[in-house]
Design a protein around this motif. Structure first.
Motif, PDB file in Angstrom:
ATOM      1  N   THR A 116      29.863 -72.853  12.427  1.00 50.02           N
ATOM      2  CA  THR A 116      30.075 -72.634  13.793  1.00 50.02           C
ATOM      3  C   THR A 116      31.552 -72.118  13.860  1.00 50.02           C
ATOM      4  O   THR A 116      32.019 -72.009  15.077  1.00 50.02           O
ATOM      5  CB  THR A 116      30.012 -73.736  14.589  1.00 50.02           C
ATOM      6  N   ASN A 117      32.274 -71.786  12.509  1.00 45.45           N
ATOM      7  CA  ASN A 117      33.589 -71.570  12.927  1.00 45.45           C
ATOM      8  C   ASN A 117      33.861 -69.892  12.690  1.00 45.45           C
ATOM      9  O   ASN A 117      33.494 -69.526  11.371  1.00 45.45           O
ATOM     10  CB  ASN A 117      34.338 -72.173  11.929  1.00 45.45           C
ATOM     11  N   PRO A 118      34.293 -69.204  13.429  1.00 46.28           N
ATOM     12  CA  PRO A 118      34.200 -67.833  13.200  1.00 46.28           C
ATOM     13  C   PRO A 118      35.171 -67.404  12.150  1.00 46.28           C
ATOM     14  O   PRO A 118      35.103 -66.480  11.411  1.00 46.28           O
ATOM     15  CB  PRO A 118      34.855 -67.258  14.527  1.00 46.28           C
ATOM     16  N   THR A 119      36.019 -68.175  11.771  1.00 46.55           N
ATOM     17  CA  THR A 119      37.027 -67.906  10.616  1.00 46.55           C
ATOM     18  C   THR A 119      36.194 -67.921   9.034  1.00 46.55           C
ATOM     19  O   THR A 119      36.542 -67.203   8.055  1.00 46.55           O
ATOM     20  CB  THR A 119      38.138 -69.099  10.690  1.00 46.55           C
ATOM     21  N   THR A 120      35.211 -68.889   9.288  1.00 44.82           N
ATOM     22  CA  THR A 120      34.587 -69.036   7.993  1.00 44.82           C
ATOM     23  C   THR A 120      33.190 -68.362   7.940  1.00 44.82           C
ATOM     24  O   THR A 120      32.409 -68.636   6.894  1.00 44.82           O
ATOM     25  CB  THR A 120      34.497 -70.712   7.670  1.00 44.82           C
ATOM     26  N   ASP A 163      36.357 -67.131  24.286  1.00 46.50           N
ATOM     27  CA  ASP A 163      36.230 -68.313  24.675  1.00 46.50           C
ATOM     28  C   ASP A 163      34.818 -68.948  24.263  1.00 46.50           C
ATOM     29  O   ASP A 163      34.523 -70.155  23.946  1.00 46.50           O
ATOM     30  CB  ASP A 163      36.060 -68.207  26.234  1.00 46.50           C
ATOM     31  N   THR A 164      33.763 -68.015  24.046  1.00 40.38           N
ATOM     32  CA  THR A 164      32.609 -68.638  23.307  1.00 40.38           C
ATOM     33  C   THR A 164      32.739 -69.059  21.967  1.00 40.38           C
ATOM     34  O   THR A 164      32.356 -70.039  21.481  1.00 40.38           O
ATOM     35  CB  THR A 164      31.384 -67.513  23.614  1.00 40.38           C
ATOM     36  N   ALA A 165      33.525 -68.217  21.351  1.00 40.64           N
ATOM     37  CA  ALA A 165      33.759 -68.746  19.764  1.00 40.64           C
ATOM     38  C   ALA A 165      34.533 -69.957  19.853  1.00 40.64           C
ATOM     39  O   ALA A 165      34.064 -70.841  18.970  1.00 40.64           O
ATOM     40  CB  ALA A 165      34.698 -67.426  19.069  1.00 40.64           C
ATOM     41  N   LYS A 166      35.622 -70.213  20.486  1.00 39.62           N
ATOM     42  CA  LYS A 166      36.005 -71.339  20.520  1.00 39.62           C
ATOM     43  C   LYS A 166      35.011 -72.504  20.711  1.00 39.62           C
ATOM     44  O   LYS A 166      35.409 -73.708  20.279  1.00 39.62           O
ATOM     45  CB  LYS A 166      37.287 -71.578  21.467  1.00 39.62           C
ATOM     46  N   ASN A 167      34.298 -72.234  21.731  1.00 41.95           N
ATOM     47  CA  ASN A 167      33.228 -73.571  22.266  1.00 41.95           C
ATOM     48  C   ASN A 167      32.308 -73.800  21.069  1.00 41.95           C
ATOM     49  O   ASN A 167      31.956 -74.828  20.947  1.00 41.95           O
ATOM     50  CB  ASN A 167      32.811 -73.210  23.490  1.00 41.95           C
ATOM     51  N   VAL A 168      31.916 -72.477  20.514  1.00 42.77           N
ATOM     52  CA  VAL A 168      30.800 -72.917  19.362  1.00 42.77           C
ATOM     53  C   VAL A 168      31.657 -73.729  18.294  1.00 42.77           C
ATOM     54  O   VAL A 168      31.016 -74.503  17.788  1.00 42.77           O
ATOM     55  CB  VAL A 168      30.564 -71.375  18.782  1.00 42.77           C
ATOM     56  N   GLN A 169      32.777 -73.202  17.991  1.00 46.39           N
ATOM     57  CA  GLN A 169      33.643 -73.748  16.866  1.00 46.39           C
ATOM     58  C   GLN A 169      33.898 -75.393  17.138  1.00 46.39           C
ATOM     59  O   GLN A 169      33.941 -76.376  16.432  1.00 46.39           O
ATOM     60  CB  GLN A 169      34.961 -73.339  16.846  1.00 46.39           C
TER      61      GLN A 169
END
Length: 139
Positions: free
Chosen positions: A90-94, A104-110
């Motif tokens: 769930t982390n866009p970095t990994t 915003d969505t990426a941060k909420n998923v993370q």
């Protein structure tokens, strides 16, 4: 006793050795989960095959305690490992598959993945599995 195949083919469980006392079939709970998760990804198929093998194999008392510890009772266990994997996925970095999400969505998923990992590792059922192991061991 049957030998396991030299290569694991995802989705194909290794044969269970023949025994005098057959194991009961899987119940709808575990069997249903294994059926419902078939074909999602080869890694999931490997997990499914391992769970099915553990459920249907004739484990010794010592193996039972070791498996319980590895699944959920030890300080480092597979249930916690799944929590860490959810956090990673769930982390866009990994997980580059998430880079298309708006920030915003990426941060909420993370954040949801981080919460899942925290709740799994901090509040998991480790004491229950450890207690079952102790009871089996006669402690």
């Amino acid at each position: 006793m049957n030998e396991y195949p030299p290569i694991h083919r995802p989705g194909e469980m290794a044969p269970i050795p023949d025994r005098r006392h057959p194991m009961p079939p899987l119940d709808d709970g575990l069997g249903g989960i294994l059926d419902d998760t078939a074909g999602i990804h080869p890694g999931i198929d490997l997990i499914r095959d391992g769970l099915r093998l553990l459920a249907l194999d004739h484990l010794t008392r010592e193996q039972t305690m070791s498996v319980l510890a590895a699944l959920a009772g030890a300080e480092q266990n597979l249930a916690d490992g799944i929590g860490h994997l959810v956090e990673r996925l769930t982390n866009p970095t990994t997980n580059p598959a998430l880079t298309h999400l708006d920030p915003d969505t990426a941060k909420n998923v993370q954040l949801e993945g981080e919460r899942y990992r925290h709740e799994t590792t901090a509040y998991g059922s480790r004491p229950r599995a450890a207690e079952a192991i102790a009871l089996i061991d006669g402690i």
